[in-house]
Design a protein around this motif. Structure first.
Motif, PDB file in Angstrom:
ATOM      1  N   LEU A 245      24.172  17.072  50.781  1.00 37.76           N
ATOM      2  CA  LEU A 245      23.018  17.007  51.675  1.00 37.76           C
ATOM      3  C   LEU A 245      22.074  18.172  51.433  1.00 37.76           C
ATOM      4  CD1 LEU A 245      21.409  16.099  54.194  1.00 37.76           C
ATOM      5  CD2 LEU A 245      23.019  17.439  55.565  1.00 37.76           C
ATOM      6  N   VAL A 246      22.630  19.371  51.369  1.00 37.03           N
ATOM      7  CA  VAL A 246      21.778  20.546  51.189  1.00 37.03           C
ATOM      8  C   VAL A 246      21.113  20.519  49.821  1.00 37.03           C
ATOM      9  CG1 VAL A 246      21.761  23.065  51.023  1.00 37.03           C
ATOM     10  CG2 VAL A 246      23.049  21.933  52.851  1.00 37.03           C
ATOM     11  N   GLY A 247      21.834  20.072  48.799  1.00 35.82           N
ATOM     12  CA  GLY A 247      21.237  19.951  47.479  1.00 35.82           C
ATOM     13  C   GLY A 247      20.052  18.991  47.477  1.00 35.82           C
ATOM     14  N   GLU A 248      20.204  17.852  48.139  1.00 36.67           N
ATOM     15  CA  GLU A 248      19.122  16.876  48.207  1.00 36.67           C
ATOM     16  C   GLU A 248      17.979  17.385  49.080  1.00 36.67           C
ATOM     17  OE1 GLU A 248      20.301  12.892  49.093  1.00 36.67           O
ATOM     18  OE2 GLU A 248      21.963  12.900  47.666  1.00 36.67           O
ATOM     19  N   ALA A 249      18.323  18.134  50.133  1.00 36.93           N
ATOM     20  CA  ALA A 249      17.292  18.708  51.000  1.00 36.93           C
ATOM     21  C   ALA A 249      16.437  19.708  50.225  1.00 36.93           C
ATOM     22  CB  ALA A 249      17.939  19.388  52.204  1.00 36.93           C
ATOM     23  N   GLU A 250      17.085  20.532  49.410  1.00 32.88           N
ATOM     24  CA  GLU A 250      16.348  21.510  48.605  1.00 32.88           C
ATOM     25  C   GLU A 250      15.476  20.819  47.569  1.00 32.88           C
ATOM     26  OE1 GLU A 250      19.475  25.270  48.951  1.00 32.88           O
ATOM     27  OE2 GLU A 250      19.573  23.926  47.215  1.00 32.88           O
ATOM     28  N   SER A 251      15.972  19.727  47.008  1.00 30.37           N
ATOM     29  CA  SER A 251      15.194  18.985  46.018  1.00 30.37           C
ATOM     30  C   SER A 251      13.998  18.279  46.650  1.00 30.37           C
ATOM     31  CB  SER A 251      16.085  17.958  45.319  1.00 30.37           C
ATOM     32  OG  SER A 251      17.112  18.590  44.592  1.00 30.37           O
ATOM     33  N   ALA A 252      14.168  17.844  47.905  1.00 31.02           N
ATOM     34  CA  ALA A 252      13.118  17.056  48.570  1.00 31.02           C
ATOM     35  C   ALA A 252      11.804  17.817  48.663  1.00 31.02           C
ATOM     36  CB  ALA A 252      13.589  16.649  49.971  1.00 31.02           C
ATOM     37  N   PHE A 253      11.890  19.126  48.918  1.00 28.34           N
ATOM     38  CA  PHE A 253      10.670  19.912  49.071  1.00 28.34           C
ATOM     39  C   PHE A 253      10.556  21.048  48.053  1.00 28.34           C
ATOM     40  CE2 PHE A 253      11.172  18.127  53.429  1.00 28.34           C
ATOM     41  CZ  PHE A 253      10.005  17.368  53.430  1.00 28.34           C
ATOM     42  N   GLY A 254      11.462  21.042  47.069  1.00 27.55           N
ATOM     43  CA  GLY A 254      11.348  21.987  45.971  1.00 27.55           C
ATOM     44  C   GLY A 254      11.617  23.430  46.311  1.00 27.55           C
ATOM     45  N   ARG A 255      12.403  23.673  47.379  1.00 26.98           N
ATOM     46  CA  ARG A 255      12.740  25.051  47.728  1.00 26.98           C
ATOM     47  C   ARG A 255      13.949  25.056  48.658  1.00 26.98           C
ATOM     48  NH1 ARG A 255       9.010  28.430  51.325  1.00 26.98           N
ATOM     49  NH2 ARG A 255      11.064  29.229  51.892  1.00 26.98           N
ATOM     50  N   SER A 256      14.488  26.218  48.897  1.00 27.44           N
ATOM     51  CA  SER A 256      15.685  26.324  49.723  1.00 27.44           C
ATOM     52  C   SER A 256      15.369  26.069  51.200  1.00 27.44           C
ATOM     53  CB  SER A 256      16.326  27.705  49.568  1.00 27.44           C
ATOM     54  OG  SER A 256      15.422  28.721  49.951  1.00 27.44           O
ATOM     55  N   VAL A 257      16.419  25.807  51.953  1.00 25.87           N
ATOM     56  CA  VAL A 257      16.290  25.567  53.397  1.00 25.87           C
ATOM     57  C   VAL A 257      16.115  26.905  54.113  1.00 25.87           C
ATOM     58  CG1 VAL A 257      17.492  24.740  55.459  1.00 25.87           C
ATOM     59  CG2 VAL A 257      17.640  23.439  53.311  1.00 25.87           C
ATOM     60  N   ASP A 258      15.074  27.006  54.928  1.00 22.73           N
ATOM     61  CA  ASP A 258      14.813  28.221  55.701  1.00 22.73           C
ATOM     62  C   ASP A 258      15.441  28.167  57.093  1.00 22.73           C
ATOM     63  OD1 ASP A 258      12.694  29.547  53.901  1.00 22.73           O
ATOM     64  OD2 ASP A 258      11.871  27.535  54.216  1.00 22.73           O
ATOM     65  N   LEU A 259      15.478  26.976  57.665  1.00 23.85           N
ATOM     66  CA  LEU A 259      15.916  26.795  59.047  1.00 23.85           C
ATOM     67  C   LEU A 259      16.953  25.682  59.100  1.00 23.85           C
ATOM     68  CD1 LEU A 259      12.294  26.612  60.550  1.00 23.85           C
ATOM     69  CD2 LEU A 259      13.637  28.689  60.120  1.00 23.85           C
ATOM     70  N   LEU A 260      18.111  25.985  59.654  1.00 28.32           N
ATOM     71  CA  LEU A 260      19.165  24.978  59.788  1.00 28.32           C
ATOM     72  C   LEU A 260      19.519  24.798  61.250  1.00 28.32           C
ATOM     73  CD1 LEU A 260      21.520  23.145  58.882  1.00 28.32           C
ATOM     74  CD2 LEU A 260      22.892  25.230  58.608  1.00 28.32           C
ATOM     75  N   ILE A 261      19.482  23.543  61.697  1.00 28.56           N
ATOM     76  CA  ILE A 261      19.949  23.200  63.030  1.00 28.56           C
ATOM     77  C   ILE A 261      21.194  22.346  62.870  1.00 28.56           C
ATOM     78  CG2 ILE A 261      19.371  22.245  65.284  1.00 28.56           C
ATOM     79  CD1 ILE A 261      17.448  24.431  64.436  1.00 28.56           C
TER      80      ILE A 261
END
Length: 255
Positions: free
Chosen positions: A75-91
């Motif tokens: 999930l996190v890998g696909e999330a990072e790919s979706a917007f081309g950068r790492s996740v800043d905020l996780l809920i």
């Protein structure tokens, strides 16, 4: 002071409806690019993401069973790919009572399901986003616990309550671990929140009315009540807050 999350990437687990969806909408309305995770409710998650895009925001829905470590990592890998950068905020909102059952009838399989969806999911999604947050110089993680963590929950919910108490303690430990990296970790502890699948499934109409009468503010909470606190916790308004749990319950439980 307006909350501006422009340029931030936010991941919300369990975001197809209820509290998770409200949080995703609130984050997007403040400028964040949002990933809405869901397990089974694809149509609802896609509709929520489309609604955010229709309002001028950026959002994608991604399916993953975050109670499984490998799925959390995907999930996190696909999330990072979706917007081309790492996740800043996780809920870390994914969670479930699963089933009300007396402890004498508890099975190992059910115990593991409850603990996995409530605690394990938070641990392994956080694990997957931490490297990116460290590389970026900071971030914010918000875990979802429950008033049940304090009072043991309702009938047949002892293991659920224990799992949420574990989330509360985990939040404090992780906050200490990550503070030097500029990553803040806090928790939200909702009380009786209406318009959610949780109470539609597990709370009778009579129990709902009795609970509302016991709440000092004389109403049940809304998903938006919780979303407002989540927005505060990921924003610079809470820049000096970490390891804290905020109670959102209308006064039914006061620390």
């Amino acid at each position: 002071m307006a909350i501006d999350l422009t340029g931030k990437v936010a991941l919300v687990t369990g975001a197809s409806g209820g509290i998770g969806r409200a949080i995703a909408v609130a984050l997007a309305s403040s400028g964040a690019k949002v990933i809405l995770n869901y397990l089974n409710s694809r149509e609802a998650a896609e509709e929520a993401a489309a609604s955010i895009r229709d309002s001028g925001g950026e959002a994608v829905a991604i399916q993953a069973d975050v109670s499984k470590a490998e799925e959390a990592e995907r999930l996190v890998g696909e999330a990072e790919s979706a917007f081309g950068r790492s996740v800043d905020l996780l809920i870390n909102n994914a969670g479930h009572l699963v089933q009300r059952i007396p402890n004498e009838e508890m099975t190992e399989e059910l115990y593991e399901r409850i603990m996995d969806v409530n605690l394990k999911s938070a641990v392994f999604v956080a694990k997957a986003v931490i490297p990116g947050m460290k590389a970026a110089g900071g971030g914010s993680i918000v875990n979802m616990t429950s008033v049940a963590a304090h009072n043991g929950g309702g009938p047949g919910a002892s293991i659920y309550a224990a799992s949420k108490a574990a989330v509360l303690s985990y939040t404090k430990g992780l906050a200490k671990e990550l503070a030097a990296s500029g990553i803040r970790v806090n928790a939200i502890s909702p009380g009786f929140i209406g318009n959610t699948a949780f109470h539609a499934t597990f709370t009778s109409a009579a129990a709902r009315e009795a609970t509302i009468q016991s709440i000092p503010l004389q109403r049940e909470g809304t998903p938006e009540d919780v979303a407002g606190v989540a927005l505060f916790l990921v924003s610079d308004l809470s820049a000096y807050l970490t390891g804290e749990t905020i109670e959102v319950n209308g006064g039914m439980f006061m620390r």
